[in-house]
Structures are given as C-alpha cells and as structure tokens.
Design a protein around this motif. Sequence first.
Motif, mmCIF file in Angstrom:
data_model
loop_
_atom_site.group_PDB
_atom_site.id
_atom_site.type_symbol
_atom_site.label_atom_id
_atom_site.label_comp_id
_atom_site.label_asym_id
_atom_site.label_seq_id
_atom_site.Cartn_x
_atom_site.Cartn_y
_atom_site.Cartn_z
ATOM 1 N N GLY A 293 -9.497 -2.896 -0.602
ATOM 2 C CA GLY A 293 -10.053 -2.005 -1.073
ATOM 3 C C GLY A 293 -9.700 -1.451 -2.631
ATOM 4 O O GLY A 293 -10.233 -1.363 -3.110
ATOM 5 N N ARG A 294 -9.063 -1.494 -1.931
ATOM 6 C CA ARG A 294 -8.079 -1.099 -3.739
ATOM 7 C C ARG A 294 -7.245 -1.715 -4.264
ATOM 8 O O ARG A 294 -7.680 -1.204 -5.815
ATOM 9 C CB ARG A 294 -6.633 -0.469 -2.479
ATOM 10 N N TYR A 295 -7.363 -3.390 -4.220
ATOM 11 C CA TYR A 295 -7.119 -4.511 -4.665
ATOM 12 C C TYR A 295 -7.819 -5.395 -4.637
ATOM 13 O O TYR A 295 -8.025 -6.425 -3.953
ATOM 14 C CB TYR A 295 -5.491 -4.675 -4.384
ATOM 15 N N PRO A 296 -9.104 -5.450 -4.891
ATOM 16 C CA PRO A 296 -10.341 -6.112 -4.433
ATOM 17 C C PRO A 296 -9.941 -7.396 -4.940
ATOM 18 O O PRO A 296 -10.876 -8.567 -4.545
ATOM 19 C CB PRO A 296 -12.044 -5.560 -5.087
ATOM 20 N N ASN A 297 -9.661 -7.524 -6.992
ATOM 21 C CA ASN A 297 -9.374 -8.543 -7.592
ATOM 22 C C ASN A 297 -8.303 -9.381 -6.618
ATOM 23 O O ASN A 297 -7.828 -10.908 -7.172
ATOM 24 C CB ASN A 297 -8.963 -8.025 -8.298
ATOM 25 N N LEU A 298 -7.189 -8.760 -6.000
ATOM 26 C CA LEU A 298 -6.038 -9.632 -5.123
ATOM 27 C C LEU A 298 -6.176 -10.596 -3.922
ATOM 28 O O LEU A 298 -7.369 -9.727 -3.019
ATOM 29 C CB LEU A 298 -5.012 -8.436 -5.864
ATOM 30 N N GLY B 256 0.406 -1.286 -0.146
ATOM 31 C CA GLY B 256 -0.096 -0.014 0.166
ATOM 32 C C GLY B 256 0.582 0.851 0.336
ATOM 33 O O GLY B 256 -0.256 2.198 -0.085
ATOM 34 N N GLY B 257 2.282 1.732 -0.030
ATOM 35 C CA GLY B 257 3.320 2.297 0.223
ATOM 36 C C GLY B 257 2.875 2.573 -1.473
ATOM 37 O O GLY B 257 3.172 2.319 -1.991
ATOM 38 N N PHE B 258 4.127 3.551 -1.469
ATOM 39 C CA PHE B 258 4.088 4.457 -2.435
ATOM 40 C C PHE B 258 4.838 3.349 -3.473
ATOM 41 O O PHE B 258 4.548 3.470 -4.893
ATOM 42 C CB PHE B 258 5.328 5.804 -2.519
ATOM 43 N N VAL C 51 0.475 -7.784 1.509
ATOM 44 C CA VAL C 51 0.713 -8.116 2.529
ATOM 45 C C VAL C 51 0.098 -6.120 3.274
ATOM 46 O O VAL C 51 1.819 -5.502 2.665
ATOM 47 C CB VAL C 51 1.625 -7.981 3.512
ATOM 48 N N SER C 52 -0.229 -5.750 4.464
ATOM 49 C CA SER C 52 0.454 -4.611 4.585
ATOM 50 C C SER C 52 -0.784 -4.767 6.145
ATOM 51 O O SER C 52 -1.433 -5.366 7.118
ATOM 52 C CB SER C 52 -1.130 -3.480 4.050
ATOM 53 N N ARG C 53 0.073 -3.836 6.853
ATOM 54 C CA ARG C 53 -0.819 -3.299 8.096
ATOM 55 C C ARG C 53 -2.215 -2.924 8.611
ATOM 56 O O ARG C 53 -2.760 -3.672 9.441
ATOM 57 C CB ARG C 53 -0.073 -2.130 9.353
ATOM 58 N N ASP C 54 -2.929 -3.189 7.348
ATOM 59 C CA ASP C 54 -4.400 -2.662 7.321
ATOM 60 C C ASP C 54 -4.742 -3.320 5.862
ATOM 61 O O ASP C 54 -5.438 -3.035 4.703
ATOM 62 C CB ASP C 54 -4.760 -0.943 6.935
ATOM 63 N N ALA C 55 -4.750 -4.436 6.218
ATOM 64 C CA ALA C 55 -5.184 -5.804 5.154
ATOM 65 C C ALA C 55 -6.687 -5.166 4.889
ATOM 66 O O ALA C 55 -6.872 -5.388 3.136
ATOM 67 C CB ALA C 55 -5.495 -7.131 4.913
ATOM 68 N N ALA C 56 -7.636 -4.741 5.132
ATOM 69 C CA ALA C 56 -9.137 -4.550 4.844
ATOM 70 C C ALA C 56 -8.966 -3.277 3.652
ATOM 71 O O ALA C 56 -9.373 -2.823 2.436
ATOM 72 C CB ALA C 56 -9.763 -3.712 6.074
ATOM 73 N N ALA D 68 7.462 -19.197 -1.813
ATOM 74 C CA ALA D 68 7.208 -17.985 -2.119
ATOM 75 C C ALA D 68 8.269 -17.019 -2.437
ATOM 76 O O ALA D 68 9.515 -17.522 -1.638
ATOM 77 C CB ALA D 68 5.817 -17.779 -1.466
ATOM 78 N N THR D 69 8.271 -16.380 -3.453
ATOM 79 C CA THR D 69 10.015 -14.920 -3.390
ATOM 80 C C THR D 69 9.120 -13.405 -2.806
ATOM 81 O O THR D 69 7.955 -13.534 -2.973
ATOM 82 C CB THR D 69 9.806 -14.535 -4.807
ATOM 83 N N PHE D 70 9.275 -13.925 -1.888
ATOM 84 C CA PHE D 70 9.450 -12.294 -0.975
ATOM 85 C C PHE D 70 10.194 -10.987 -1.938
ATOM 86 O O PHE D 70 10.807 -10.909 -1.319
ATOM 87 C CB PHE D 70 9.670 -12.221 0.460
ATOM 88 N N VAL D 71 9.251 -10.032 -1.734
ATOM 89 C CA VAL D 71 9.408 -8.554 -1.851
ATOM 90 C C VAL D 71 9.111 -7.526 -1.273
ATOM 91 O O VAL D 71 7.956 -7.069 -0.938
ATOM 92 C CB VAL D 71 8.813 -7.473 -3.424
ATOM 93 N N HIS D 72 10.344 -7.312 0.165
ATOM 94 C CA HIS D 72 9.468 -6.091 1.134
ATOM 95 C C HIS D 72 9.926 -5.210 1.502
ATOM 96 O O HIS D 72 10.840 -4.563 0.784
ATOM 97 C CB HIS D 72 10.875 -6.812 2.880
ATOM 98 N N LEU D 73 9.157 -3.788 1.123
ATOM 99 C CA LEU D 73 8.674 -2.200 0.123
ATOM 100 C C LEU D 73 8.359 -1.979 1.734
ATOM 101 O O LEU D 73 8.242 -0.745 1.490
ATOM 102 C CB LEU D 73 8.756 -2.424 -0.638
ATOM 103 N N ALA D 74 8.105 -2.811 3.260
ATOM 104 C CA ALA D 74 8.088 -1.650 4.269
ATOM 105 C C ALA D 74 8.554 -1.208 5.019
ATOM 106 O O ALA D 74 9.638 -1.766 5.601
ATOM 107 C CB ALA D 74 6.818 -2.852 4.887
#
Length: 93
Positions: free
Chosen positions: A39-44, A8-10, A30-35, A60-66
């Motif tokens: 809402g932003r990405y309803p199909n994912l 959800g970040g930039f 993944v986000s601190r606020d999954a809800a 799984a492959t992780f891309v950590h941008l948080a």
Amino acid sequence: MLVLTGAGGFVGSQLVNRLAERSGRSLLLVSRDAAALQGRYPNLRTCDYDQLAGLDLTGATFVHLATRNNDQPGTRDEFHAANVDHLLRTATT
C-alpha cells in the motif's frame, strides 16, 4: 536484485525511494506485513518473510534493516530474538 528487509521501518522507508530511483537494480521490499508495505509502495515488489523462502534470489544483494530498536521496551531475550535469531533465519532462507 536488491532485497531490503525492514523496508517499512524508519531507516528502510528513508532508503526505498532513493534506491528505487538511483540504484539501477530491481528492488524487493520485505516486511512482516507485505500488504501494508504494498500500500505504501504500490509500484514496487513486496513480500513477507514466509514468501521470501520460495523465491529465486540467486545473485541478490540483501540489506537487512529489520531490527528491534532500543526505543521500544523489551527484555534481553526479546531483543536477541528480533535482532539475532530473525537475522539468522532470514539469512538461511
């Protein structure tokens, strides 16, 4: 599966649609606020960090941008907690 933390970040938000269209892999955002993210990405598929621990992410492959960026105020300890401690907790989930 491609797991994208900080989705959800930039930077994450710049990548989500492109990755969903072109990666050929399923995405988990993944986000601190999954809800809010759902809402932003309803199909994912989305989850928060607590839910992440209960998922089978074998292969799984992780891309950590948080991160906490330097455009936000904060102490050195707060930046360390967000950018180092949070990464290590996520990596050991």
